[in-house]
Design a protein around this motif. Structure first.
Motif, PDB file in Angstrom:
ATOM      1  N   ARG A   9       0.846  -1.299   0.164  1.00 51.08           N
ATOM      2  CA  ARG A   9       0.020   0.115  -0.235  1.00 51.08           C
ATOM      3  C   ARG A   9       0.855   1.250  -0.012  1.00 51.08           C
ATOM      4  O   ARG A   9       1.810   1.259   0.749  1.00 51.08           O
ATOM      5  N   ASN A  43      -6.732   0.521  -0.064  1.00 50.73           N
ATOM      6  CA  ASN A  43      -7.520   1.015   1.153  1.00 50.73           C
ATOM      7  C   ASN A  43      -6.760   2.590   1.638  1.00 50.73           C
ATOM      8  O   ASN A  43      -6.353   2.761   2.525  1.00 50.73           O
ATOM      9  N   THR A 105      -9.175  -3.579   9.957  1.00 52.45           N
ATOM     10  CA  THR A 105      -7.962  -3.359   9.788  1.00 52.45           C
ATOM     11  C   THR A 105      -7.793  -1.631   9.419  1.00 52.45           C
ATOM     12  O   THR A 105      -9.009  -0.973   9.387  1.00 52.45           O
ATOM     13  N   THR A 106      -6.767  -1.115   9.086  1.00 49.74           N
ATOM     14  CA  THR A 106      -6.462   0.284   8.515  1.00 49.74           C
ATOM     15  C   THR A 106      -7.673   0.627   7.274  1.00 49.74           C
ATOM     16  O   THR A 106      -7.412  -0.111   6.302  1.00 49.74           O
ATOM     17  N   HIS A 137      -9.008 -10.056   2.699  1.00 53.03           N
ATOM     18  CA  HIS A 137      -8.494  -9.633   4.004  1.00 53.03           C
ATOM     19  C   HIS A 137      -9.368 -10.668   4.854  1.00 53.03           C
ATOM     20  O   HIS A 137     -10.455 -10.296   5.270  1.00 53.03           O
ATOM     21  N   LYS A 217      -2.270  -6.505  11.125  1.00 55.59           N
ATOM     22  CA  LYS A 217      -3.522  -7.372  10.979  1.00 55.59           C
ATOM     23  C   LYS A 217      -3.174  -8.295   9.772  1.00 55.59           C
ATOM     24  O   LYS A 217      -2.880  -7.600   8.644  1.00 55.59           O
ATOM     25  N   ASP A 245       2.376  -6.989   1.574  1.00 60.57           N
ATOM     26  CA  ASP A 245       1.276  -6.163   2.532  1.00 60.57           C
ATOM     27  C   ASP A 245       2.146  -5.234   3.313  1.00 60.57           C
ATOM     28  O   ASP A 245       1.928  -4.920   4.358  1.00 60.57           O
ATOM     29  N   ALA A 247       3.039  -1.726   4.746  1.00 61.64           N
ATOM     30  CA  ALA A 247       2.067  -0.569   5.088  1.00 61.64           C
ATOM     31  C   ALA A 247       2.816   0.525   5.569  1.00 61.64           C
ATOM     32  O   ALA A 247       3.191   0.341   6.837  1.00 61.64           O
ATOM     33  N   HIS A 249       3.140   3.407   7.458  1.00 62.27           N
ATOM     34  CA  HIS A 249       2.632   4.225   8.471  1.00 62.27           C
ATOM     35  C   HIS A 249       3.775   5.124   9.057  1.00 62.27           C
ATOM     36  O   HIS A 249       4.683   4.495   9.313  1.00 62.27           O
ATOM     37  N   ALA A 261      -2.550  -0.488  12.363  1.00 62.49           N
ATOM     38  CA  ALA A 261      -2.043  -1.676  12.079  1.00 62.49           C
ATOM     39  C   ALA A 261      -1.147  -1.834  10.859  1.00 62.49           C
ATOM     40  O   ALA A 261      -1.567  -1.338   9.791  1.00 62.49           O
ATOM     41  N   GLY A 262      -0.270  -2.376  10.557  1.00 57.89           N
ATOM     42  CA  GLY A 262       0.409  -2.618   9.267  1.00 57.89           C
ATOM     43  C   GLY A 262       2.077  -2.212   9.593  1.00 57.89           C
ATOM     44  O   GLY A 262       2.514  -1.674  10.486  1.00 57.89           O
TER      45      GLY A 262
HETATM   46  N1  LIG Z   1      -1.812  -5.240   7.275  1.00 54.43           N
HETATM   47  C1  LIG Z   1      -2.151  -4.222   8.023  1.00 54.43           C
HETATM   48  O1  LIG Z   1      -1.948  -4.560   9.337  1.00 54.43           O
HETATM   49  N2  LIG Z   1      -2.547  -3.225   7.568  1.00 54.43           N
HETATM   50  C2  LIG Z   1      -2.558  -2.849   6.383  1.00 54.43           C
HETATM   51  C3  LIG Z   1      -4.089  -3.082   5.949  1.00 54.43           C
HETATM   52  C4  LIG Z   1      -4.362  -4.649   5.787  1.00 54.43           C
HETATM   53  O2  LIG Z   1      -4.081  -5.287   4.970  1.00 54.43           O
HETATM   54  O3  LIG Z   1      -4.871  -5.265   6.820  1.00 54.43           O
HETATM   55  C5  LIG Z   1      -2.625  -1.284   5.987  1.00 54.43           C
HETATM   56  O4  LIG Z   1      -2.799  -0.887   4.838  1.00 54.43           O
HETATM   57  O5  LIG Z   1      -2.183  -0.519   6.889  1.00 54.43           O
END
Ligand SMILES: NC(=O)N[C@@H](CC(=O)O)C(=O)O
Length: 358
Positions: A9, A43, A105-106, A137, A217, A245, A247, A249, A261-262
């Protein structure tokens, strides 16, 4: 080794302006992590629910990194109708539709409710007809139904139901985190596969629950679950392929409450997978002879590419080369002006240095 079909993402719902900056910071790290084909997650805030939005997002990503193949996705939502599925298929840019159960999740607030199989039956039928992938998911919202059942395990009957009703619909159970999820994928036909992240190969719940940079997550589970994931990743079974996956943040949000989460891994995606497998060999979870270059290529590149029906990589196509030069994982990656910082969960771990042959 070839680049990877992976999952990531690349922009977050930050204040106006920051989303673009985060995208500019993270997109160039895709190839640094040994990846040249990504399945881009939808997302964002707002979620990507139309073909036009997905195409616009794809063109922004391409302008930052023209050497990566960006496979786009839509976010399953009432505005994604069978007509939108037909349009998505015609666009050839959209490879799949991601289903987020609401609140798991996020940015899953706009996700689906518990009766999604009935609600979205016509959409799934259109996806099956147009051969688009359904990315799941796979967790149920709320509290686990019992003390010894995880949110992921509670979702597995839904996977079975989707597959029974739409046996030709290609489904990916994303970021598998339990031995039970692997078994559920194995029990389905060849249209169902599972992705495994780098971080689920080294994390367990006890670490992920206390370290914000390792919190994601589905939450990583027990050592037995992690070992089952390691074995699946090194097995050569085409049903399991890598999906980062990753993420991105920001460190400021990871330092706040609630922790989003990520886990961010994209800069070192391939290197982290190999590190986890090396550690598994040291611990005796797998044998050294099981981790052949062929199996690594299967997991990191070939199985995902085949599942997504991408062309087979040319024998003389770009490969990644890994060398030990004493490189270690930095604490974070930062934007040039230092205002954006994304933390890495395995700070100072020794890793291979990665380069591309072309
Ligand atoms: N994996 C994660 O914990 N977070 C993902 C979203 C997701 O796939 O759950 C995110 O895009 O932040």
């Amino acid at each position: 080794m070839f680049g990877i079909a992976t999952i990531g993402r690349h922009a977050c719902p930050f204040e106006a302006g920051q989303e673009l900056q985060v995208m500019e910071l993270v997109t160039p790290t895709i190839r640094q992590g040994g990846v040249d084909t990504v399945f881009v997650m939808p997302n964002l805030q707002p979620p990507i629910t139309s073909v036009a939005q997905a195409l616009e997002y794809q063109s922004r990503l391409r302008s930052i990194e023209p050497k990566v193949n960006f496979l786009m996705s839509l976010y399953l939502h009432p505005s994604v109708t069978p007509e939108v599925i037909a349009e998505a298929s015609l666009s050839r840019a959209i490879a799949g539709v991601k289903l987020y159960p609401q609140g798991v999740t996020t940015n899953s607030e706009s996700g689906v409710a518990g009766d999604f199989l009935e609600t979205y039956s016509s959409v799934f039928a259109a996806m099956e007809q147009h051969d688009l992938v359904l990315n799941l998911h796979g967790e149920v919202p709320g509290a686990p139904p019992s003390a010894n059942m995880s949110l992921e395990e509670a979702f597995l009957p839904d996977l079975k139901r989707i597959h029974e009703k739409f046996p030709r619909l290609r489904c990916v159970l994303e970021h598998c985190s339990t031995a039970a999820a692997l078994d559920a994928v194995r029990a389905c036909g060849p249209s169902v596969a599972g992705t495994i992240t780098a971080h689920h190969l080294y994390l367990t719940g006890d670490i992920s629950e206390v370290d914000p940079l390792a919190f994601c997550k589905p939450i990583p589970k027990t050592a037995e679950d992690r070992d089952a994931l390691i074995k699946a990743a090194s097995s050569g079974d085409p049903k399991f392929f890598f999906g980062s996956d990753s993420a991105p943040h920001l460190l400021v949000s990871k330092s706040g409450k609630p922790v989003p989460a990520g886990v961010y891994t994209q800069s070192f995606a391939s290197q982290l997978v190999i590190l986890a497998l090396e550690e598994a060999i040291e611990k005796g979870i797998i044998e050294e002879h099981e981790v052949t270059q062929e199996r690594l290529e299967q997991f990191l590149s070939r199985s995902g590419r085949r599942f997504y029906k991408l062309p087979e990589p040319a024998a003389d196509g770009p490969k990644i080369v890994l060398r030990r030069t004493g490189e270690t994982i930095p604490k974070s990656i930062k934007s040039a002006d230092g205002t954006l910082e994304i933390g890495l969960s395995r700070h100072s771990a020794p890793i291979f240095s990665l380069s591309w042959t072309s």
